[in-house]
Enzyme design. Structure first.
Site, PDB file in Angstrom:
ATOM      1  N   ASP A  78       0.817  -1.207   0.000  1.00 36.02           N
ATOM      2  CA  ASP A  78       0.000   0.000   0.000  1.00 36.02           C
ATOM      3  C   ASP A  78       0.854   1.261   0.000  1.00 36.02           C
ATOM      4  O   ASP A  78       0.368   2.343  -0.327  1.00 36.02           O
ATOM      5  CB  ASP A  78      -0.930  -0.016   1.213  1.00 36.02           C
ATOM      6  CG  ASP A  78      -1.955   1.094   1.172  1.00 36.02           C
ATOM      7  OD1 ASP A  78      -2.642   1.223   0.141  1.00 36.02           O
ATOM      8  OD2 ASP A  78      -2.064   1.851   2.160  1.00 36.02           O
TER       9      ASP A  78
ATOM     10  N   MET B 273      -8.221   5.752   2.714  1.00 37.43           N
ATOM     11  CA  MET B 273      -8.315   6.927   1.845  1.00 37.43           C
ATOM     12  C   MET B 273      -7.036   7.184   1.054  1.00 37.43           C
ATOM     13  O   MET B 273      -6.990   8.122   0.260  1.00 37.43           O
ATOM     14  CB  MET B 273      -8.629   8.167   2.696  1.00 37.43           C
ATOM     15  CG  MET B 273      -9.987   8.122   3.365  1.00 37.43           C
ATOM     16  SD  MET B 273     -11.342   8.110   2.162  1.00 37.43           S
ATOM     17  CE  MET B 273     -11.091   9.655   1.314  1.00 37.43           C
ATOM     18  N   ARG B 274      -6.000   6.362   1.252  1.00 39.30           N
ATOM     19  CA  ARG B 274      -4.749   6.618   0.546  1.00 39.30           C
ATOM     20  C   ARG B 274      -4.942   6.511  -0.966  1.00 39.30           C
ATOM     21  O   ARG B 274      -4.320   7.254  -1.734  1.00 39.30           O
ATOM     22  CB  ARG B 274      -3.664   5.666   1.024  1.00 39.30           C
ATOM     23  CG  ARG B 274      -2.309   5.959   0.379  1.00 39.30           C
ATOM     24  CD  ARG B 274      -1.190   5.114   0.966  1.00 39.30           C
ATOM     25  NE  ARG B 274      -0.804   5.586   2.280  1.00 39.30           N
ATOM     26  CZ  ARG B 274      -0.918   4.890   3.397  1.00 39.30           C
ATOM     27  NH1 ARG B 274      -1.400   3.662   3.353  1.00 39.30           N
ATOM     28  NH2 ARG B 274      -0.545   5.382   4.552  1.00 39.30           N
ATOM     29  N   ALA B 275      -5.789   5.593  -1.405  1.00 39.15           N
ATOM     30  CA  ALA B 275      -6.005   5.435  -2.842  1.00 39.15           C
ATOM     31  C   ALA B 275      -6.576   6.705  -3.462  1.00 39.15           C
ATOM     32  O   ALA B 275      -6.162   7.110  -4.564  1.00 39.15           O
ATOM     33  CB  ALA B 275      -6.942   4.253  -3.099  1.00 39.15           C
TER      34      ALA B 275
END
Length: 714
Positions: free
Chosen positions: A194, A275-277
């Site tokens: 990730d 929410m990183r995407a």
């Protein structure tokens, strides 16, 4: 070996790979690139060539931690820095070897000087070298867990912390993380996966003309690296100038509400976690617009950003290959059309596919300076290698298509088509007894560099983990003789003690699976495959190597040599057909041969043998043509040979029905290990059935066995 890197603009094909790297050069905030693909696809070549395209870095002269003159790090170990002009230097690309130590990565303190003199004598590591540059990890999926943890901390905080017994050093560590990996050698931990902003799947081109151009350019480069680089200098300058222009334009790019809605809907539609995407997609789409010379983000930017940022983040089942359903992506984006539907002029250059290669030569046949072919056969992201189809439904074996029968099996009885595995489940913990010293993992107890401190010893070579209490105890009796007259201890090298630690190791889990006719009932074999798949998933989570042996008819076959790729083992298992007689002895002897070879290759990695069978033996198989013993006796001899070699074993008893022969239990006794039923393998079954192999060995060992033979069985 020449120090001149292969020019970035001379890489043939691999458009997505080049684009992902260039986007990170435009906007380092994108978060790096993970490059997945088969060997020999220019992964490392392209990454190493990227550093030459990055703008130079302005640093404080003499600072080992690359502080910026305009905003130096206030906690820099070489600081505080006075204001003054900086010095320009090329951006660095630092390579992290897979076998590096933690001290090499984060830096090291001189413990002896810290204790004796009270000074922080710190030697920077690779994280300090990579600050404001690129940190490249080749074969990143093989990186040890403790190094992965350090990378995760540094990537999250933008700083590296080194602490040794109360002495601590902190310095900035913001870098572009680039990793390459071959999925056949194992997957990457989800936490580190990730952390890569983008991911790219690469494969060798199947177009003959493009393959010819790859060979032509590589040979030309090896013959004259400097001359080859000179021929491509113009193209390199153009790409570098475009990167600089895109960086300057980046702050002016507007990310409108429509683009944000497209990004949010895409991430929600593919059920990505966190929410990183969304953030990475927004940064990538903005960088794509800047790279195209625009100040507005459009739907095509969002689409391309999704293809690069989401494949490794979407929710997927175990052993599923990363990928993205492009039809579903288009349906989601079509719900939010751009506000300006008018056609826009094409940007200069190739747009999203990277710079055109129009150097000297003029074409694929124009020699080493020619333009690479523009075909799209260079890669097919997300598409696994083709494999024989397996039927998913069917009520009886006769209704399913028959797989081709190997010639070695023609006389062994009819072969039945492969069946699908049942749903995997969480298994009980199986571990190898004793204390090992193998590779870092999560299965069996071992002496490791990280873990619970259990004692101390004199260091063997460089001191890495100081045991402070033991060091003080060793030095205390000699203080008067050494003339101590102050508060500080007088420490000498002989006083230093290394901390011994206990953690967990990864093992070699070798599966020996019975694929004979007695296992061929469809529901039964489906359950067996589901159990093995569950154990494979457990092996993946515990960082094991796995191997797969199958036996049926008259032979045993090494279906998968020991590897870190659990995905490959799952694929071979899914395709496994059944039928024929049961050469149990052949399967066990094959396991003995494989383990003997692996012991020479990797002597520190301890094996765990998992035999999946109902215990029947109806064929002598290919065990040297012996006719003086029955198949059952040969199987017993083979099992006791493994036991004498100290191999920890467990038998998964697949026998079912109201009448049981108990042959798997007899085999387990010969192996010196436990027999576990398919139901008993589940972690949610009756408590205490199987904790580990040591407990099972003690419960199944004969009361007349000596303690030495018990140790051998373990």
């Amino acid at each position: 070996m020449s120090s001149t890197h292969f020019p970035f603009s001379a890489v043939v094909g691999q458009d997505d790979l080049r684009l992902a790297l260039l986007l990170n050069a435009v906007s380092p905030a994108v978060g790096g690139v993970l490059v997945r693909g088969e060997k020999g696809t220019a992964k490392s070549t392209a990454v190493r060539a990227l550093s030459a395209l990055l703008p130079q870095v302005d640093v404080v002269p003499g600072c080992r931690f690359s502080c910026a003159p305009a905003a130096p790090d206030p906690s820099c170990p070489d600081g505080p820095h006075e204001s003054g002009p900086g010095a320009l230097r090329p951006a660095r690309m630092v390579e992290l070897p897979v076998g590096a130590s933690e001290d090499r990565l984060v830096g090291a303190l001189d413990i002896e000087r810290a204790l004796a003199e009270g000074v922080k004598a710190f030697e920077p590591g690779l994280l300090a070298d990579a600050h404001r540059g690129i940190l490249y990890v080749d074969e990143v999926n093989l990186l040890h867990d403790h190094l992965v943890d350090v990378l995760l901390d540094a990537a999250a905080m933008g700083a590296s912390y080194v602490e040794r017994e109360g002495v601590s050093v902190r310095h900035a560590a913001r870098f572009l993380l680039v990793g390459t990996m071959n999925p056949e050698e194992g997957e990457l931990r989800p936490q580190l996966l990730d952390r890569f902003g983008l991911t790219v799947e690469v494969a060798a081109s199947r177009e003959p003309a493009q393959r010819v151009e790859v060979v032509r350019r590589r040979l030309a480069y090896e013959d004259d690296p400097a001359g080859f680089a000179t021929r491509w200098a113009g193209d390199e300058h153009e790409v570098r100038a475009r990167v600089v222009a895109a960086r300057a334009l980046l702050p002016k790019v507007s990310l409108g509400d429509t683009a944000l809605l497209q990004i949010a809907a895409t991430c929600a539609g593919f059920e990505v976690d966190g929410m990183r995407a969304d953030i990475v997609m927004a940064r990538t789409a903005t960088a794509l617009a800047a790279w195209a010379g625009r100040t507005d983000v459009r739907k095509e930017d969002v689409r391309q950003a999704a293809l690069l940022a989401l494949p490794h983040r979407r929710r997927r089942n175990p052993f599923d290959a990363p990928g993205l359903d492009e039809d579903m992506l288009d349906r989601i984006l079509d719900e939010f059309p751009d506000e300006d539907p008018e056609p826009e002029p094409e940007p200069e250059g190739p747009g999203d596919s990277g710079p055109e290669d129009d150097g000297p030569g003029g074409g694929p046949d124009g020699g080493p300076g020619g333009t690479p072919p523009q075909g799209d056969g260079s890669q097919d992201p997300g598409t696994p290698a083709e494999s024989p189809e397996t039927p998913e439904t069917g009520e009886a074996p006769a209704e399913a298509p028959e797989a081709p029968q190997p010639s070695a099996q023609e006389a062994a009885g009819p072969e039945q088509a492969a069946v699908r595995a049942a749903e995997p489940f969480r298994t009980k913990m199986l571990s190898v007894p004793g204390l090992g010293e193998g590779a870092s993992g999560r299965r069996s107890r071992a002496r490791t560099a990280h873990g619970r401190t259990t004692g101390s010893q004199r260091p063997r070579g460089h001191l890495t983990k100081l045991h402070l209490a033991a060091t003080v105890q060793a030095a205390a009796p000699h203080q008067k003789a050494r003339g101590r007259d102050g508060r500080g201890l007088v420490i000498r090298k002989d006083d230093l003690r290394q901390a011994t630690r206990e953690g967990r190791e990864g093992n070699l889990v070798l599966f020996v699976v019975d694929a004979s006719g007695s296992m061929a009932a469809r529901q039964r074999m489906s359950a067996v495959k589901g159990a093995v798949l569950s154990l494979l998933l457990d092996a993946y989570q515990r960082r094991d190597k796995v191997g797969l042996i199958t036996f049926r008819g008259a032979t045993a076959e090494l279906a998968l040599p020991p590897t870190s790729s659990v995905d490959a083992a799952a694929t071979r298992l899914e395709q496994l057909p059944t039928g024929g007689r049961t050469p149990l002895a052949a399967g066990l002897l094959k396991a003995h041969e494989v383990l003997r070879i692996e012991r020479l290759r990797d002597p520190s990695r301890r094996p765990l043998l998992v035999v999946v069978t109902d215990g029947r033996a109806t064929s002598a198989g290919n065990v040297g043509g012996r006719t003086d013993s029955s198949p059952r006796e040969l199987a017993g001899h083979s099992a006791r040979l493994l036991q004498a070699g100290g191999v920890a074993s467990v038998v998964v008893d697949c026998e079912s029905g109201p009448v049981r022969l108990g042959l798997a239990g007899v085999l387990a006794q010969d192996l010196g290990g436990p027999a576990v039923t398919l139901d008993g393998l589940r972690a949610d079954s009756l408590a205490g059935l199987v904790k580990n192999v040591r407990t099972a060995v003690a419960s199944t060992a004969s009361p007349h066995s000596s303690s030495n033979s018990n140790r051998r069985a373990a």
